[in-house]
Design a protein around this motif. Sequence first.
Motif, PDB file in Angstrom:
ATOM      1  N   ASP A   1       1.198  -0.928  -0.120  1.00  0.00           N
ATOM      2  CA  ASP A   1       0.152   0.108  -0.461  1.00  0.00           C
ATOM      3  C   ASP A   1       0.465   1.061   0.557  1.00  0.00           C
ATOM      4  OD1 ASP A   1      -2.460  -1.898  -0.177  1.00  0.00           O
ATOM      5  OD2 ASP A   1      -2.634  -1.468   1.920  1.00  0.00           O
ATOM      6  N   THR A   2       2.336   1.505   0.721  1.00  0.00           N
ATOM      7  CA  THR A   2       3.309   1.972   0.527  1.00  0.00           C
ATOM      8  C   THR A   2       3.891   2.669  -0.512  1.00  0.00           C
ATOM      9  OG1 THR A   2       3.743   2.118   2.777  1.00  0.00           O
ATOM     10  CG2 THR A   2       4.710   3.204   1.715  1.00  0.00           C
ATOM     11  N   ASP A   3       4.122   1.337  -1.645  1.00  0.00           N
ATOM     12  CA  ASP A   3       4.006   1.724  -2.823  1.00  0.00           C
ATOM     13  C   ASP A   3       2.578   2.284  -3.901  1.00  0.00           C
ATOM     14  OD1 ASP A   3       5.981   0.252  -2.440  1.00  0.00           O
ATOM     15  OD2 ASP A   3       5.174  -1.619  -3.304  1.00  0.00           O
ATOM     16  N   ARG A   4       2.042   1.610  -3.832  1.00  0.00           N
ATOM     17  CA  ARG A   4       0.418   2.141  -4.066  1.00  0.00           C
ATOM     18  C   ARG A   4       0.187   3.987  -3.814  1.00  0.00           C
ATOM     19  NH1 ARG A   4      -2.043  -2.632  -2.431  1.00  0.00           N
ATOM     20  NH2 ARG A   4      -2.433  -3.278  -4.106  1.00  0.00           N
ATOM     21  N   LEU A   5       0.375   4.187  -2.600  1.00  0.00           N
ATOM     22  CA  LEU A   5       0.823   5.410  -2.814  1.00  0.00           C
ATOM     23  C   LEU A   5       1.882   6.955  -3.005  1.00  0.00           C
ATOM     24  CD1 LEU A   5      -0.231   8.048  -0.425  1.00  0.00           C
ATOM     25  CD2 LEU A   5       1.726   6.969   1.125  1.00  0.00           C
ATOM     26  N   TRP A   6       2.931   5.952  -3.123  1.00  0.00           N
ATOM     27  CA  TRP A   6       4.108   6.342  -3.961  1.00  0.00           C
ATOM     28  C   TRP A   6       3.558   6.411  -5.109  1.00  0.00           C
ATOM     29  CZ3 TRP A   6       5.663   8.868  -0.490  1.00  0.00           C
ATOM     30  CH2 TRP A   6       5.739   8.554   0.930  1.00  0.00           C
ATOM     31  N   ALA A   7       2.980   5.703  -5.861  1.00  0.00           N
ATOM     32  CA  ALA A   7       2.809   5.917  -7.253  1.00  0.00           C
ATOM     33  C   ALA A   7       1.764   6.643  -7.846  1.00  0.00           C
ATOM     34  CB  ALA A   7       2.275   4.005  -7.604  1.00  0.00           C
ATOM     35  N   LEU A   8       0.994   6.750  -7.160  1.00  0.00           N
ATOM     36  CA  LEU A   8      -0.256   8.047  -7.098  1.00  0.00           C
ATOM     37  C   LEU A   8       0.456   9.335  -6.672  1.00  0.00           C
ATOM     38  CD1 LEU A   8      -3.076   5.769  -4.867  1.00  0.00           C
ATOM     39  CD2 LEU A   8      -3.242   6.262  -7.599  1.00  0.00           C
ATOM     40  N   LYS A   9       0.891   9.261  -6.031  1.00  0.00           N
ATOM     41  CA  LYS A   9       1.551  10.773  -5.615  1.00  0.00           C
ATOM     42  C   LYS A   9       1.915  11.177  -6.924  1.00  0.00           C
ATOM     43  CE  LYS A   9       4.709  13.023  -2.359  1.00  0.00           C
ATOM     44  NZ  LYS A   9       5.486  13.571  -2.613  1.00  0.00           N
ATOM     45  N   GLU A  10       3.118  10.179  -7.160  1.00  0.00           N
ATOM     46  CA  GLU A  10       4.235   9.963  -9.053  1.00  0.00           C
ATOM     47  C   GLU A  10       3.390  10.761  -9.205  1.00  0.00           C
ATOM     48  OE1 GLU A  10       7.405  11.498 -11.142  1.00  0.00           O
ATOM     49  OE2 GLU A  10       7.143  10.738  -8.676  1.00  0.00           O
ATOM     50  N   GLU A  11       2.338  10.038  -9.963  1.00  0.00           N
ATOM     51  CA  GLU A  11       1.467  10.542 -11.392  1.00  0.00           C
ATOM     52  C   GLU A  11       0.317  11.275 -11.231  1.00  0.00           C
ATOM     53  OE1 GLU A  11      -1.574   6.495 -11.251  1.00  0.00           O
ATOM     54  OE2 GLU A  11       0.035   5.255 -11.913  1.00  0.00           O
ATOM     55  N   SER A  12       0.467  11.769  -9.444  1.00  0.00           N
ATOM     56  CA  SER A  12      -0.835  13.153  -9.954  1.00  0.00           C
ATOM     57  C   SER A  12       0.362  14.823  -9.662  1.00  0.00           C
ATOM     58  CB  SER A  12      -1.226  12.812  -8.330  1.00  0.00           C
ATOM     59  OG  SER A  12      -0.131  13.965  -7.859  1.00  0.00           O
ATOM     60  N   GLY A  13       1.720  14.173 -10.176  1.00  0.00           N
ATOM     61  CA  GLY A  13       2.085  15.403  -9.938  1.00  0.00           C
ATOM     62  C   GLY A  13       2.520  16.010  -8.563  1.00  0.00           C
ATOM     63  N   GLU A  14       1.928  15.653  -7.735  1.00  0.00           N
ATOM     64  CA  GLU A  14       1.909  16.674  -6.379  1.00  0.00           C
ATOM     65  C   GLU A  14       3.034  16.521  -5.596  1.00  0.00           C
ATOM     66  OE1 GLU A  14      -0.792  18.837  -5.115  1.00  0.00           O
ATOM     67  OE2 GLU A  14      -1.893  17.734  -6.558  1.00  0.00           O
ATOM     68  N   HIS A  15       4.090  16.859  -6.516  1.00  0.00           N
ATOM     69  CA  HIS A  15       5.879  16.815  -5.607  1.00  0.00           C
ATOM     70  C   HIS A  15       5.955  17.800  -3.935  1.00  0.00           C
ATOM     71  CE1 HIS A  15       6.376  14.108  -9.019  1.00  0.00           C
ATOM     72  NE2 HIS A  15       6.428  15.015  -9.736  1.00  0.00           N
ATOM     73  N   SER A  16       4.753  18.713  -5.028  1.00  0.00           N
ATOM     74  CA  SER A  16       5.372  19.878  -3.419  1.00  0.00           C
ATOM     75  C   SER A  16       4.875  19.012  -1.826  1.00  0.00           C
ATOM     76  CB  SER A  16       5.115  21.592  -3.355  1.00  0.00           C
ATOM     77  OG  SER A  16       3.372  21.558  -3.833  1.00  0.00           O
ATOM     78  N   LEU A  17       4.181  18.355  -1.801  1.00  0.00           N
ATOM     79  CA  LEU A  17       3.474  17.514  -0.718  1.00  0.00           C
ATOM     80  C   LEU A  17       3.769  16.569  -0.223  1.00  0.00           C
ATOM     81  CD1 LEU A  17      -0.059  17.117  -1.767  1.00  0.00           C
ATOM     82  CD2 LEU A  17       0.768  19.263  -0.426  1.00  0.00           C
ATOM     83  N   THR A  18       4.054  16.771   0.920  1.00  0.00           N
ATOM     84  CA  THR A  18       5.092  15.227   2.110  1.00  0.00           C
ATOM     85  C   THR A  18       4.108  13.690   1.593  1.00  0.00           C
ATOM     86  OG1 THR A  18       4.025  15.400   3.887  1.00  0.00           O
ATOM     87  CG2 THR A  18       5.784  16.718   3.921  1.00  0.00           C
ATOM     88  N   GLY A  19       5.016  12.519   1.853  1.00  0.00           N
ATOM     89  CA  GLY A  19       3.556  11.917   1.727  1.00  0.00           C
ATOM     90  C   GLY A  19       2.808  11.658   2.443  1.00  0.00           C
ATOM     91  N   ASN A  20       2.675  12.009   3.685  1.00  0.00           N
ATOM     92  CA  ASN A  20       1.551  12.133   4.812  1.00  0.00           C
ATOM     93  C   ASN A  20       0.245  13.145   4.615  1.00  0.00           C
ATOM     94  OD1 ASN A  20       2.343  10.495   6.651  1.00  0.00           O
ATOM     95  ND2 ASN A  20       3.898  12.010   7.843  1.00  0.00           N
ATOM     96  N   GLU A  21       0.794  14.264   4.274  1.00  0.00           N
ATOM     97  CA  GLU A  21       0.313  14.841   3.298  1.00  0.00           C
ATOM     98  C   GLU A  21      -1.013  14.377   1.993  1.00  0.00           C
ATOM     99  OE1 GLU A  21       2.323  19.552   4.674  1.00  0.00           O
ATOM    100  OE2 GLU A  21       2.661  18.404   2.506  1.00  0.00           O
ATOM    101  N   TYR A  22      -0.212  13.631   1.856  1.00  0.00           N
ATOM    102  CA  TYR A  22      -0.717  13.052   0.232  1.00  0.00           C
ATOM    103  C   TYR A  22      -1.969  12.280   0.519  1.00  0.00           C
ATOM    104  CZ  TYR A  22      -1.874  11.358  -4.623  1.00  0.00           C
ATOM    105  OH  TYR A  22      -2.714  11.152  -5.313  1.00  0.00           O
TER     106      TYR A  22
END
Length: 64
Positions: free
Chosen positions: A12-33
Amino acid sequence: MTEFTFYLSDSDTDRLWALKEESGEHSLTGNEYAARILTQALRQLHPEPVRYNDNGEIVPRKRG
C-alpha cells in the motif's frame, strides 16, 4: 482537527508513492498526500455531513 498515526503495508505504501508520482503533487509530503487521499475517499463513501441526535449518537444516513 484530529491527528492519526497508522501503518501501511509495503504494497500500500508503494501504491501511495505511485499515485503521488502520477498526480504530480511533488510539493506535498507523503503524509500530506495520504491525508488528501483519505479525505477524498471518506467524502466519496459518506458525502453528507455527519448528523447527531440530542443524545450525541450518529443519525443513520438515508440510503435510497
